[in-house]
Design a protein around this motif. Structure first.
Motif, PDB file in Angstrom:
ATOM      1  N   ALA A  35      -6.632  -5.641   8.108  1.00 47.82           N
ATOM      2  CA  ALA A  35      -5.912  -4.640   7.317  1.00 47.82           C
ATOM      3  C   ALA A  35      -4.701  -4.121   8.099  1.00 47.82           C
ATOM      4  CB  ALA A  35      -6.829  -3.472   6.982  1.00 47.82           C
ATOM      5  N   VAL A  36      -3.625  -3.855   7.395  1.00 45.94           N
ATOM      6  CA  VAL A  36      -2.447  -3.245   8.001  1.00 45.94           C
ATOM      7  C   VAL A  36      -2.694  -1.742   8.018  1.00 45.94           C
ATOM      8  CG1 VAL A  36       0.028  -2.897   7.800  1.00 45.94           C
ATOM      9  CG2 VAL A  36      -0.959  -5.090   7.151  1.00 45.94           C
ATOM     10  N   PRO A  37      -2.743  -1.128   9.225  1.00 43.07           N
ATOM     11  CA  PRO A  37      -3.084   0.293   9.307  1.00 43.07           C
ATOM     12  C   PRO A  37      -1.926   1.207   8.911  1.00 43.07           C
ATOM     13  CG  PRO A  37      -2.651  -0.565  11.489  1.00 43.07           C
ATOM     14  CD  PRO A  37      -2.540  -1.725  10.539  1.00 43.07           C
ATOM     15  N   GLY A  38      -2.265   2.377   8.462  1.00 44.91           N
ATOM     16  CA  GLY A  38      -1.287   3.442   8.227  1.00 44.91           C
ATOM     17  C   GLY A  38      -0.357   3.194   7.063  1.00 44.91           C
ATOM     18  N   PRO A  39       0.500   4.161   6.801  1.00 45.71           N
ATOM     19  CA  PRO A  39       1.485   3.974   5.725  1.00 45.71           C
ATOM     20  C   PRO A  39       2.496   2.900   6.119  1.00 45.71           C
ATOM     21  CG  PRO A  39       1.854   6.051   6.879  1.00 45.71           C
ATOM     22  CD  PRO A  39       0.615   5.447   7.454  1.00 45.71           C
ATOM     23  N   HIS A  40       2.895   2.106   5.160  1.00 47.74           N
ATOM     24  CA  HIS A  40       3.840   1.025   5.419  1.00 47.74           C
ATOM     25  C   HIS A  40       4.450   0.564   4.098  1.00 47.74           C
ATOM     26  CE1 HIS A  40      -0.193  -0.609   4.801  1.00 47.74           C
ATOM     27  NE2 HIS A  40       0.405  -1.581   4.148  1.00 47.74           N
ATOM     28  N   PRO A  41       5.623  -0.060   4.175  1.00 49.26           N
ATOM     29  CA  PRO A  41       6.242  -0.554   2.939  1.00 49.26           C
ATOM     30  C   PRO A  41       5.466  -1.747   2.386  1.00 49.26           C
ATOM     31  CG  PRO A  41       7.558  -1.191   4.845  1.00 49.26           C
ATOM     32  CD  PRO A  41       6.455  -0.309   5.341  1.00 49.26           C
ATOM     33  N   ARG A  42       5.506  -1.893   1.108  1.00 46.46           N
ATOM     34  CA  ARG A  42       4.881  -3.040   0.460  1.00 46.46           C
ATOM     35  C   ARG A  42       5.767  -4.253   0.689  1.00 46.46           C
ATOM     36  NH1 ARG A  42       0.694  -1.138  -1.483  1.00 46.46           N
ATOM     37  NH2 ARG A  42      -0.032  -2.977  -2.566  1.00 46.46           N
ATOM     38  N   GLY A  43       5.168  -5.417   0.851  1.00 45.53           N
ATOM     39  CA  GLY A  43       5.909  -6.661   1.039  1.00 45.53           C
ATOM     40  C   GLY A  43       5.782  -7.543  -0.189  1.00 45.53           C
ATOM     41  N   TYR A  44       6.856  -8.243  -0.520  1.00 47.22           N
ATOM     42  CA  TYR A  44       6.881  -9.085  -1.709  1.00 47.22           C
ATOM     43  C   TYR A  44       7.402 -10.471  -1.376  1.00 47.22           C
ATOM     44  CZ  TYR A  44       6.279  -4.668  -4.076  1.00 47.22           C
ATOM     45  OH  TYR A  44       5.786  -3.456  -4.477  1.00 47.22           O
ATOM     46  N   ALA A  45       6.919 -11.449  -2.131  1.00 42.83           N
ATOM     47  CA  ALA A  45       7.410 -12.819  -2.048  1.00 42.83           C
ATOM     48  C   ALA A  45       7.788 -13.253  -3.453  1.00 42.83           C
ATOM     49  CB  ALA A  45       6.335 -13.742  -1.485  1.00 42.83           C
ATOM     50  N   GLN A  46       8.723 -14.174  -3.529  1.00 43.96           N
ATOM     51  CA  GLN A  46       9.113 -14.737  -4.818  1.00 43.96           C
ATOM     52  C   GLN A  46       8.879 -16.242  -4.719  1.00 43.96           C
ATOM     53  OE1 GLN A  46      13.201 -14.143  -6.071  1.00 43.96           O
ATOM     54  NE2 GLN A  46      12.501 -13.886  -8.175  1.00 43.96           N
ATOM     55  N   PRO A  47       7.800 -16.735  -5.311  1.00 41.41           N
ATOM     56  CA  PRO A  47       7.396 -18.126  -5.097  1.00 41.41           C
ATOM     57  C   PRO A  47       8.340 -19.175  -5.666  1.00 41.41           C
ATOM     58  CG  PRO A  47       5.938 -17.039  -6.663  1.00 41.41           C
ATOM     59  CD  PRO A  47       6.869 -15.996  -6.141  1.00 41.41           C
ATOM     60  N   GLY A  48       9.285 -18.798  -6.465  1.00 37.87           N
ATOM     61  CA  GLY A  48      10.246 -19.748  -7.015  1.00 37.87           C
ATOM     62  C   GLY A  48      11.397 -19.008  -7.656  1.00 37.87           C
ATOM     63  N   GLU A  49      12.501 -19.715  -7.833  1.00 41.19           N
ATOM     64  CA  GLU A  49      13.669 -19.088  -8.431  1.00 41.19           C
ATOM     65  C   GLU A  49      13.338 -18.570  -9.822  1.00 41.19           C
ATOM     66  OE1 GLU A  49      18.207 -20.270  -9.659  1.00 41.19           O
ATOM     67  OE2 GLU A  49      17.268 -21.312  -7.974  1.00 41.19           O
ATOM     68  N   SER A  62      -1.776 -10.503  11.488  1.00 42.17           N
ATOM     69  CA  SER A  62      -2.687 -10.987  12.523  1.00 42.17           C
ATOM     70  C   SER A  62      -3.035 -12.461  12.333  1.00 42.17           C
ATOM     71  CB  SER A  62      -3.958 -10.135  12.568  1.00 42.17           C
ATOM     72  OG  SER A  62      -4.682 -10.259  11.369  1.00 42.17           O
ATOM     73  N   VAL A  63      -2.809 -12.998  11.123  1.00 40.64           N
ATOM     74  CA  VAL A  63      -3.068 -14.420  10.909  1.00 40.64           C
ATOM     75  C   VAL A  63      -2.110 -15.269  11.736  1.00 40.64           C
ATOM     76  CG1 VAL A  63      -4.006 -14.058   8.587  1.00 40.64           C
ATOM     77  CG2 VAL A  63      -1.603 -14.682   8.855  1.00 40.64           C
ATOM     78  N   GLY A  64      -0.994 -14.702  12.184  1.00 44.46           N
ATOM     79  CA  GLY A  64      -0.022 -15.423  13.003  1.00 44.46           C
ATOM     80  C   GLY A  64      -0.337 -15.386  14.482  1.00 44.46           C
ATOM     81  N   GLY A  65      -1.453 -14.792  14.859  1.00 50.07           N
ATOM     82  CA  GLY A  65      -1.764 -14.677  16.280  1.00 50.07           C
ATOM     83  C   GLY A  65      -0.678 -13.896  16.999  1.00 50.07           C
ATOM     84  N   ALA A  66      -0.442 -14.219  18.245  1.00 46.60           N
ATOM     85  CA  ALA A  66       0.547 -13.496  19.038  1.00 46.60           C
ATOM     86  C   ALA A  66       1.966 -13.666  18.501  1.00 46.60           C
ATOM     87  CB  ALA A  66       0.484 -13.956  20.491  1.00 46.60           C
ATOM     88  N   ALA A  67       2.201 -14.662  17.670  1.00 47.01           N
ATOM     89  CA  ALA A  67       3.532 -14.875  17.106  1.00 47.01           C
ATOM     90  C   ALA A  67       3.903 -13.822  16.076  1.00 47.01           C
ATOM     91  CB  ALA A  67       3.618 -16.263  16.466  1.00 47.01           C
ATOM     92  N   GLY A  68       2.940 -13.082  15.559  1.00 43.43           N
ATOM     93  CA  GLY A  68       3.287 -12.121  14.534  1.00 43.43           C
ATOM     94  C   GLY A  68       2.320 -10.987  14.374  1.00 43.43           C
ATOM     95  N   SER A  69       1.447 -10.806  15.314  1.00 43.19           N
ATOM     96  CA  SER A  69       0.381  -9.835  15.082  1.00 43.19           C
ATOM     97  C   SER A  69       0.686  -8.433  15.577  1.00 43.19           C
ATOM     98  CB  SER A  69      -0.920 -10.323  15.723  1.00 43.19           C
ATOM     99  OG  SER A  69      -0.791 -10.361  17.122  1.00 43.19           O
ATOM    100  N   MET A  70       1.941  -8.080  15.649  1.00 39.85           N
ATOM    101  CA  MET A  70       2.281  -6.697  15.984  1.00 39.85           C
ATOM    102  C   MET A  70       2.956  -6.059  14.796  1.00 39.85           C
ATOM    103  SD  MET A  70       3.500  -6.809  19.920  1.00 39.85           S
ATOM    104  CE  MET A  70       3.906  -5.094  19.922  1.00 39.85           C
ATOM    105  N   ILE A  71       2.649  -4.799  14.585  1.00 37.58           N
ATOM    106  CA  ILE A  71       3.250  -4.015  13.512  1.00 37.58           C
ATOM    107  C   ILE A  71       3.912  -2.824  14.180  1.00 37.58           C
ATOM    108  CG2 ILE A  71       2.788  -2.624  11.469  1.00 37.58           C
ATOM    109  CD1 ILE A  71       0.244  -4.423  11.111  1.00 37.58           C
ATOM    110  N   SER A  72       5.153  -2.542  13.788  1.00 38.04           N
ATOM    111  CA  SER A  72       5.868  -1.451  14.441  1.00 38.04           C
ATOM    112  C   SER A  72       6.845  -0.812  13.475  1.00 38.04           C
ATOM    113  CB  SER A  72       6.630  -2.003  15.655  1.00 38.04           C
ATOM    114  OG  SER A  72       7.103  -0.963  16.462  1.00 38.04           O
ATOM    115  N   SER A  73       7.303   0.365  13.840  1.00 38.04           N
ATOM    116  CA  SER A  73       8.350   1.046  13.075  1.00 38.04           C
ATOM    117  C   SER A  73       9.705   0.707  13.694  1.00 38.04           C
ATOM    118  CB  SER A  73       8.135   2.560  13.138  1.00 38.04           C
ATOM    119  OG  SER A  73       8.348   3.021  14.471  1.00 38.04           O
TER     120      SER A  73
END
Length: 188
Positions: A35-49, A62-73
């Motif tokens: 889970a992403v802790p605390g208040p945070h903006p919602r993220g969106y993807a657009q799967p196709g044009e 956290s699914v990205g391991g050390a390549a992406g598992s940090m959350i910051s302001s």
């Protein structure tokens, strides 16, 4: 992971002890769960044009391991970059090595070192930083050696156009330039 083999501690524990706690980063986390802790903006993807936006907020970096598992302001990212460039996190020789860059071949003058990019600023000089993206988000952060920092973020990806990344870069360059958006010199 090398960090864990060398120290005998988890990546998250080392990041907390060596970076988060000493710099008093109050809005930076290495998630321990999905889970992403605390208040945070919602993220969106657009799967196709033309496809409708999909809310991907619940996908943890956290699914990205050390390549992406940090959350910051943005505030904490700015504080981190300023401390890095002031030499508060690394020995001088290590920081010099990070700042030894090679051109990437892009027309924008970007050069890349060991996890740190340099990019030219309008009117001269460079800023140092990094970009990052994860499902639903794109971030660009930079700092100058004289103490200016800025972080910009959007909450759409993938599915955004190249113009989105270009606009993020333009906003960051403007924020870090010694001249404001109207061309007047900013005195600090």
């Amino acid at each position: 992971m090398i960090i864990e083999r060398v120290t005998g501690h988890t990546y998250g524990a080392e990041i907390r002890e060596r970076i988060i706690e000493p710099l008093h980063l109050r809005e930076t986390y290495v998630p321990r769960g999905t889970a992403v802790p605390g208040p945070h903006p919602r993220g969106y993807a657009q799967p196709g044009e033309g496809a409708p936006l999909v809310d991907v907020t619940r996908v943890s970096p956290s699914v990205g391991g050390a390549a992406g598992s940090m959350i910051s302001s943005g505030t904490d990212v700015n504080r981190f970059l300023a401390a890095l460039l002031r030499g508060e996190l690394l020995r001088p020789a290590q920081l010099r090595e990070m700042m030894t860059v090679r051109p990437t071949g892009n027309a924008d003058g970007r050069a890349y070192g060991l996890g740190l990019e340099s990019r030219p600023l309008p009117g001269g000089g460079v800023y140092w930083g990094h970009t990052g993206d994860f499902l639903g988000y794109e971030t660009m952060a930079g700092a100058t050696v004289d103490g200016r920092q800025a972080t910009v973020m959007v909450n759409l990806g993938p599915g955004s156009s190249d113009a989105q990344s270009d606009d993020l870069g333009a906003a960051l360059r403007t924020a870090l330039s010694s001249r404001g958006p109207w061309g007047r010199e900013i005195r600090r």
